[in-house]
Design a protein around this motif. Structure first.
Motif, PDB file in Angstrom:
ATOM      1  N   GLU A  74      -8.108 -47.563  -5.199  1.00  0.00           N
ATOM      2  CA  GLU A  74      -7.158 -47.683  -4.094  1.00  0.00           C
ATOM      3  C   GLU A  74      -6.017 -46.695  -4.300  1.00  0.00           C
ATOM      4  N   ALA A  76      -2.243 -45.791  -2.883  1.00  0.00           N
ATOM      5  CA  ALA A  76      -1.129 -46.263  -2.052  1.00  0.00           C
ATOM      6  C   ALA A  76      -0.306 -45.077  -1.597  1.00  0.00           C
ATOM      7  N   VAL A  77      -0.353 -44.783  -0.305  1.00  0.00           N
ATOM      8  CA  VAL A  77       0.417 -43.662   0.235  1.00  0.00           C
ATOM      9  C   VAL A  77       1.229 -44.089   1.423  1.00  0.00           C
ATOM     10  N   ASP A  78       0.903 -45.227   1.970  1.00  0.00           N
ATOM     11  CA  ASP A  78       1.427 -45.628   3.254  1.00  0.00           C
ATOM     12  C   ASP A  78       1.629 -47.136   3.167  1.00  0.00           C
ATOM     13  N   ALA A  79       2.805 -47.592   3.583  1.00  0.00           N
ATOM     14  CA  ALA A  79       3.066 -49.026   3.491  1.00  0.00           C
ATOM     15  C   ALA A  79       2.177 -49.810   4.462  1.00  0.00           C
ATOM     16  N   ARG A  81      -1.340 -49.055   5.667  1.00  0.00           N
ATOM     17  CA  ARG A  81      -2.784 -49.128   5.429  1.00  0.00           C
ATOM     18  C   ARG A  81      -3.140 -48.997   3.967  1.00  0.00           C
ATOM     19  N   SER A  82      -4.369 -49.458   3.643  1.00  0.00           N
ATOM     20  CA  SER A  82      -4.939 -49.209   2.320  1.00  0.00           C
ATOM     21  C   SER A  82      -5.986 -48.115   2.403  1.00  0.00           C
ATOM     22  N   GLU A  97       0.894 -36.173   6.239  1.00  0.00           N
ATOM     23  CA  GLU A  97       1.682 -37.228   6.881  1.00  0.00           C
ATOM     24  C   GLU A  97       1.441 -37.325   8.380  1.00  0.00           C
ATOM     25  N   ASP A 128       0.126 -41.519 -10.510  1.00  0.00           N
ATOM     26  CA  ASP A 128      -0.273 -41.003  -9.202  1.00  0.00           C
ATOM     27  C   ASP A 128       0.687 -39.914  -8.764  1.00  0.00           C
ATOM     28  N   ILE A 130       1.454 -37.765  -5.482  1.00  0.00           N
ATOM     29  CA  ILE A 130       1.175 -37.580  -4.055  1.00  0.00           C
ATOM     30  C   ILE A 130       2.007 -36.409  -3.564  1.00  0.00           C
ATOM     31  N   ARG A 132       3.142 -34.775  -0.467  1.00  0.00           N
ATOM     32  CA  ARG A 132       3.182 -35.053   0.972  1.00  0.00           C
ATOM     33  C   ARG A 132       3.368 -33.759   1.731  1.00  0.00           C
TER      34      ARG A 132
END
Lengths: 140, 140
Positions: A74, A76-79, A81-82, A97, A128, A130, A132
Motif C-alpha cells: 500500500e 499512502a499519497v492521498d488522504a 484513496r488507497s 497530483e 517512502d 514521494i 509530487r
DNA sequence: GTGTTTGCAAAGTGTTTGCAATTTA
DNA sequence: TAAATTGCAAACACTTTGCAAACAC
C-alpha cells in the motif's frame, strides 16, 4: 511483479487464501502486466471492461488480503484513496497530483542518505519518498 | 511556526480571511506551541478541552483555508485521515504507525540525492520523505 | 460436509456542503 | 448593511462489515 498462473495459485495457498474465480481474475488484472499501481475504483473499471463479475466489496477485501500477504504494497499519497503497488522491491514514487497517478522511481536513481535513528523504542519499518509533480502550466 | 496575536491577525488578512473568534481560537491552539502536527479530530478535542465553541465543520473548513493560505502544510501519510503541519520549512517526517503520530525530521539530518528529473511536461512540486516507524516488539 | 468466500445492502469513517442565522468589515 | 462566516444536519467519497447463499477443499 508477474506470476505464471501456477505460481499465482501457489502464492494464494501460501497466504492461506483459497483459490477462487474472483481472486484469479483480479490477480490476472493486477499482476499480468509487470509493475503497476491500482486502486479499488480502477480495478472495478478494469474488471467491468474485462467482463469479470466481482463485487466492489470483494475488490476491497482482495486488495486488503493481497497487501496483508505481501503480494501488494500500500502506498499512502492521498488522504482520500488507497493505492496498491505490485512492485515489492525497494523503490520510490512520482505522484502526479493533477491526475492522481503514481509512477515508479527506480531505487538506484534516488538515494536517501543520513537517515536518522528511529526514535527510542521504535524501529524503521519503511522509508517512502514521494516526489509530487504537477503538469507545467503551459508556456509561451 | 508561532505568531504573535497581531501577526496572526495580519496573516489572516493577507490570506483574505476575516478575523473571527473561531479562527483566532483555532489559530491559538494550532500555532501557540512551536512546530506541531494536527488533524481535525485532535483539534476538536483540544478545542473542547479549552472550552472553545467551534463546530467540526468549521474546524475542517479552517484547516483547509489555512492550508490554502500556506499557513499549514498537508502531509499525506495515511489514506484515512488528513494531517496538517505548522512547520513550513523544508523537513521530513517520522510517522509512528502504531500511534498515528507524526514527528519532524530536521531537513539537514537527511538528504535525498540523485533526484530524478520530473517526467516530461511536469515539474516537481514537493518531495516528501516519510520514515515509517513501529514500536519495537518487547524483547527478553 | 465443513469452512471459506462472495455479494448485497447496510453501516462506518473522515470530510464537504447547502442553507438559515449570525458575525465581520 | 453587504459580504463573509458559522453551525447544523444532510450529503458525500471511500471503505468495511453482517449475513445468507454459493463455492472451495
Amino acid at each position: 511483479m508477474t506470476y505464471s498462473p501456477d505460481e499465482f495459485r501457489e502464492r494464494l495457498r501460501e497466504a492461506g487464501l483459497s483459490v477462487t474465480a474472483q481472486r484469479l481474475a483480479l490477480g490476472r488484472l493486477i499482476f499480468s502486466d509487470g509493475d503497476r499501481h491500482v486502486n479499488a475504483e480502477q480495478l472495478r473499471a478494469e474488471a467491468a471492461a474485462a467482463r469479470v463479475k466481482v463485487s466492489l466489496a470483494t475488490i476491497y477485501n482482495t486488495l486488503r488480503q493481497f497487501a496483508a500477504a505481501d503480494m501488494l504494497r500500500e502506498v499512502a499519497v492521498d488522504a482520500g484513496r488507497s493505492y496498491f503497488d505490485t512492485n515489492l522491491t525497494e523503490h520510490h514514487h512520482f505522484f502526479h497530483e493533477d491526475e492522481g497517478r503514481l509512477e515508479d522511481i527506480p531505487a538506484d536513481s534516488l538515494t536517501v542518505s543520513g537517515l536518522p535513528v528511529a526514535p527510542d523504542g521504535t524501529g524503521i519499518h519503511r522509508v517512502d519518498v514521494i516526489v509530487r509533480v504537477r503538469t507545467n502550466s503551459s508556456e509561451i
